[in-house]
Write a protein that holds these residues in place. Structure first.
Motif, PDB file in Angstrom:
ATOM      1  N   SER A  71       0.670  -1.368   0.203  1.00  0.00           N
ATOM      2  CA  SER A  71      -0.045   0.055   0.136  1.00  0.00           C
ATOM      3  C   SER A  71       0.835   1.472  -0.059  1.00  0.00           C
ATOM      4  O   SER A  71       0.243   2.466   0.131  1.00  0.00           O
ATOM      5  N   PHE A  72       2.105   1.249  -0.080  1.00  0.00           N
ATOM      6  CA  PHE A  72       2.957   2.234  -0.166  1.00  0.00           C
ATOM      7  C   PHE A  72       3.839   2.225  -1.437  1.00  0.00           C
ATOM      8  O   PHE A  72       4.377   1.175  -1.923  1.00  0.00           O
ATOM      9  N   ALA A  73       4.220   3.524  -1.929  1.00  0.00           N
ATOM     10  CA  ALA A  73       5.010   3.825  -3.286  1.00  0.00           C
ATOM     11  C   ALA A  73       6.130   4.594  -2.819  1.00  0.00           C
ATOM     12  O   ALA A  73       5.846   5.531  -1.972  1.00  0.00           O
ATOM     13  N   PHE A  74       7.285   4.116  -3.283  1.00  0.00           N
ATOM     14  CA  PHE A  74       8.436   5.324  -2.924  1.00  0.00           C
ATOM     15  C   PHE A  74       8.858   5.859  -4.253  1.00  0.00           C
ATOM     16  O   PHE A  74       8.801   5.152  -5.242  1.00  0.00           O
ATOM     17  N   GLU A  75       8.660   7.173  -4.184  1.00  0.00           N
ATOM     18  CA  GLU A  75       8.668   7.990  -5.611  1.00  0.00           C
ATOM     19  C   GLU A  75       9.794   9.114  -5.322  1.00  0.00           C
ATOM     20  O   GLU A  75       9.669   9.863  -4.454  1.00  0.00           O
ATOM     21  N   ILE A  76      10.307   9.139  -6.446  1.00  0.00           N
ATOM     22  CA  ILE A  76      11.182  10.503  -6.872  1.00  0.00           C
ATOM     23  C   ILE A  76      10.371  11.526  -7.144  1.00  0.00           C
ATOM     24  O   ILE A  76       9.878  11.352  -8.403  1.00  0.00           O
ATOM     25  N   LEU A  77      10.566  12.549  -6.672  1.00  0.00           N
ATOM     26  CA  LEU A  77       9.894  13.993  -7.112  1.00  0.00           C
ATOM     27  C   LEU A  77      10.782  14.800  -7.853  1.00  0.00           C
ATOM     28  O   LEU A  77      10.177  15.669  -9.017  1.00  0.00           O
ATOM     29  N   ASP A  78      11.934  15.096  -7.347  1.00  0.00           N
ATOM     30  CA  ASP A  78      12.727  15.824  -8.009  1.00  0.00           C
ATOM     31  C   ASP A  78      14.391  15.331  -7.968  1.00  0.00           C
ATOM     32  O   ASP A  78      14.909  14.685  -6.992  1.00  0.00           O
ATOM     33  N   HIS A  79      14.962  15.597  -9.182  1.00  0.00           N
ATOM     34  CA  HIS A  79      16.585  15.195  -8.856  1.00  0.00           C
ATOM     35  C   HIS A  79      17.130  16.594  -8.746  1.00  0.00           C
ATOM     36  O   HIS A  79      16.969  17.506  -9.394  1.00  0.00           O
ATOM     37  N   LEU A  80      18.510  16.347  -8.177  1.00  0.00           N
ATOM     38  CA  LEU A  80      19.327  17.546  -8.237  1.00  0.00           C
ATOM     39  C   LEU A  80      20.242  17.236  -8.884  1.00  0.00           C
ATOM     40  O   LEU A  80      21.253  15.952  -8.660  1.00  0.00           O
ATOM     41  N   LYS A  81      20.778  17.903  -9.812  1.00  0.00           N
ATOM     42  CA  LYS A  81      21.981  17.657 -10.694  1.00  0.00           C
ATOM     43  C   LYS A  81      23.410  18.094 -10.169  1.00  0.00           C
ATOM     44  O   LYS A  81      23.552  18.893  -9.634  1.00  0.00           O
ATOM     45  N   PRO A  82      24.299  17.171 -10.360  1.00  0.00           N
ATOM     46  CA  PRO A  82      25.553  17.373  -9.676  1.00  0.00           C
ATOM     47  C   PRO A  82      26.193  18.341 -10.470  1.00  0.00           C
ATOM     48  O   PRO A  82      25.961  18.792 -11.615  1.00  0.00           O
ATOM     49  N   VAL A  83      27.056  19.154  -9.628  1.00  0.00           N
ATOM     50  CA  VAL A  83      27.966  20.036 -10.489  1.00  0.00           C
ATOM     51  C   VAL A  83      29.382  19.407 -10.607  1.00  0.00           C
ATOM     52  O   VAL A  83      29.514  18.421 -10.088  1.00  0.00           O
ATOM     53  N   GLU A  84      30.137  20.231 -11.139  1.00  0.00           N
ATOM     54  CA  GLU A  84      31.637  19.733 -11.470  1.00  0.00           C
ATOM     55  C   GLU A  84      32.553  19.638 -10.339  1.00  0.00           C
ATOM     56  O   GLU A  84      33.308  18.581 -10.444  1.00  0.00           O
ATOM     57  N   ASP A  85      32.307  20.337  -9.187  1.00  0.00           N
ATOM     58  CA  ASP A  85      33.183  20.351  -7.934  1.00  0.00           C
ATOM     59  C   ASP A  85      32.913  19.008  -7.564  1.00  0.00           C
ATOM     60  O   ASP A  85      32.004  18.864  -6.650  1.00  0.00           O
TER      61      ASP A  85
END
Length: 119
Positions: A71-85
């Motif tokens: 009865s539960f879903a694990f969902e991604i709402l937003d990704h954070l893009k990595p930086v070069e550093d």
């Protein structure tokens, strides 16, 4: 021959998918929001905690116990893009992004498992 130290070093240097996630109750629609620098590891950790009955949020744990894992879903709402550093700390970025999602979804009372912070 496989160099285990080199494989381990490469894994540690690999930036894992990070961002904002929700655990959504498919029965009543309530959500629990969070952020992580490693979404896959966070989902695995939370699934384990819920199955063991040790999840930090007692309301979510109670619903999980009552309704069951399916009865539960694990969902991604937003990704954070990595930086070069490679040494960049994403903590503040994730906190800000999570605050925006909490403001948008308002996961309180009948809509979620969060409690409102007192001003």
């Amino acid at each position: 021959m496989i160099d285990k130290k080199e494989i381990k070093r490469q894994y540690k240097e690999t930036i894992q998918p990070m961002g904002i996630y929700q655990i959504r109750n498919l029965v009543n629609g309530k959500v629990f929001l969070g952020s992580s620098k490693n979404l896959k590891a966070k989902f695995n950790s939370y699934r384990f905690q819920l199955k063991q009955g040790t999840f930090m949020n007692s309301l979510l744990q109670s619903d999980y116990n009552n309704f069951g894992e399916e009865s539960f879903a694990f969902e991604i709402l937003d990704h954070l893009k990595p930086v070069e550093d490679l040494g960049y700390d994403y903590t503040k970025d994730l906190e800000t992004l999570l605050e925006l999602w909490i403001e948008k979804i308002q996961p309180f009372d009948d809509k979620g498992y969060h409690t409102k912070k007192l001003s």
